[in-house]
Design an enzyme around this catalytic site. Sequence first.
Site, PDB file in Angstrom:
ATOM      1  N   GLN A  33       0.834  -1.205   0.000  1.00  0.00           N
ATOM      2  CA  GLN A  33       0.000   0.000   0.000  1.00  0.00           C
ATOM      3  C   GLN A  33       0.867   1.253   0.000  1.00  0.00           C
ATOM      4  O   GLN A  33       2.082   1.173   0.186  1.00  0.00           O
ATOM      5  CB  GLN A  33      -0.881   0.000   1.262  1.00  0.00           C
ATOM      6  CG  GLN A  33      -0.086  -0.078   2.550  1.00  0.00           C
ATOM      7  CD  GLN A  33      -0.853  -0.674   3.719  1.00  0.00           C
ATOM      8  OE1 GLN A  33      -2.073  -0.705   3.709  1.00  0.00           O
ATOM      9  NE2 GLN A  33      -0.153  -1.143   4.732  1.00  0.00           N
ATOM     10  N   GLY A 140      -0.902 -11.994   8.494  1.00  0.00           N
ATOM     11  CA  GLY A 140      -1.611 -12.396   9.710  1.00  0.00           C
ATOM     12  C   GLY A 140      -2.514 -13.603   9.496  1.00  0.00           C
ATOM     13  O   GLY A 140      -2.626 -14.471  10.369  1.00  0.00           O
ATOM     14  N   ASP A 157      -6.519  -5.678  14.506  1.00  0.00           N
ATOM     15  CA  ASP A 157      -6.432  -4.219  14.364  1.00  0.00           C
ATOM     16  C   ASP A 157      -6.105  -3.923  12.897  1.00  0.00           C
ATOM     17  O   ASP A 157      -4.981  -3.576  12.560  1.00  0.00           O
ATOM     18  CB  ASP A 157      -5.337  -3.693  15.302  1.00  0.00           C
ATOM     19  CG  ASP A 157      -5.211  -2.182  15.256  1.00  0.00           C
ATOM     20  OD1 ASP A 157      -6.004  -1.533  14.563  1.00  0.00           O
ATOM     21  OD2 ASP A 157      -4.296  -1.655  15.917  1.00  0.00           O
ATOM     22  N   PRO A 164      -4.710  -5.302   1.541  1.00  0.00           N
ATOM     23  CA  PRO A 164      -4.113  -6.377   2.342  1.00  0.00           C
ATOM     24  C   PRO A 164      -5.026  -6.909   3.460  1.00  0.00           C
ATOM     25  O   PRO A 164      -4.825  -8.014   3.952  1.00  0.00           O
ATOM     26  CB  PRO A 164      -2.854  -5.736   2.932  1.00  0.00           C
ATOM     27  CG  PRO A 164      -2.997  -4.275   2.753  1.00  0.00           C
ATOM     28  CD  PRO A 164      -3.928  -4.050   1.603  1.00  0.00           C
TER      29      PRO A 164
HETATM   30  N1  SPD Z   1     -11.579   3.292   8.037  1.00  0.00           N
HETATM   31  C1  SPD Z   1     -10.315   3.068   8.647  1.00  0.00           C
HETATM   32  C2  SPD Z   1     -10.245   1.872   9.522  1.00  0.00           C
HETATM   33  C3  SPD Z   1      -8.845   1.669  10.018  1.00  0.00           C
HETATM   34  C4  SPD Z   1      -8.787   0.911  11.280  1.00  0.00           C
HETATM   35  N2  SPD Z   1      -7.480   0.579  11.762  1.00  0.00           N
HETATM   36  C5  SPD Z   1      -6.662   1.623  12.173  1.00  0.00           C
HETATM   37  C6  SPD Z   1      -5.426   1.172  12.833  1.00  0.00           C
HETATM   38  C7  SPD Z   1      -5.212   1.814  14.147  1.00  0.00           C
HETATM   39  N3  SPD Z   1      -4.280   1.112  14.940  1.00  0.00           N
END
Ligand code: SPD
Length: 285
Positions: A33, A140, A157, A164
Amino acid sequence: MNEKDWFFEKYEDILALGFKFKKVLFHKKSKFQTVKILETEGYGPMLINDDIVMTTERDEFIYHEMISHVPLFTHPNPENVLIIGGGDGGTAREVLKHKCVKKCTMIEIDSVVVEACRKHLKVTSQGLNHPLLDLKFEDGAAYVSRQESIFDVIIVDSSDPIGPSAVLFGDEFYQNVHRALKEGGIVVAQGESSFYEMEIQKRLLKTVHNLFSKVGFYNYDNLTYSSGCWSFLFASKKYHPIKDFKEGRVNQSGIEFRYYNEEIHRASFCQPQFVKKVFESLWTL
Ligand code: SPD
């Protein structure tokens, strides 16, 4: 307004959420990305992957406290925790505030995210330096498919289900997560917005409903994501996030929170009527 000083995150063709910025701190195309960090006027350094806001130093504590403390205070003794994604380090920082956690493994696919955050998101990325963190750069989904009955809590998370992270929203991934968890295991995952992405949420809920006995979403306010109304998926083999929640542990932990507390823990599981109606048959909390 000089548009070149503004970053806009667009949601389909109906919304643009704008942030004024002072400079570009980091900009690199990784294998997965485009990773950017902007120094914004109002939110400090902001991590943006493929033009979608991931986190900002000003409001990251809300997301990272909620994704971590809700499962870790629901499980009575979370010793072994796995984080999938989380390259900015905020989730690891919160997980490792829990004295009962003996080991925290983090599987991040993109080392460029970690490189960028270590340099420019100093508060968020503190967790990456913790001695109990075992950080590996790997896919992952592939990692989880090789694990069996070892984790108490798994935290996904991830970014949105494109690029990805798409695989982290699928049936096979959750079958593997279920196998990787111990008997009383809990998984929570970045669960998108009930306002804009209910179809994605419905699919996720169906997937976990077939595998776990307690499933639902919990909500929080995300100031820097489109709609602001955001959620985490909760799926547990045994422990109920309200009935098995022992409030006293929150104070006893000695952890200093900026967003999370006992009331927020409970209240985050309340759902607005438009969500209830759609999810009723799949909800088991
Ligand atoms: N729409 C965006 C969603 C992103 C979620 N993850 C963010 C990572 C923060 N640790």
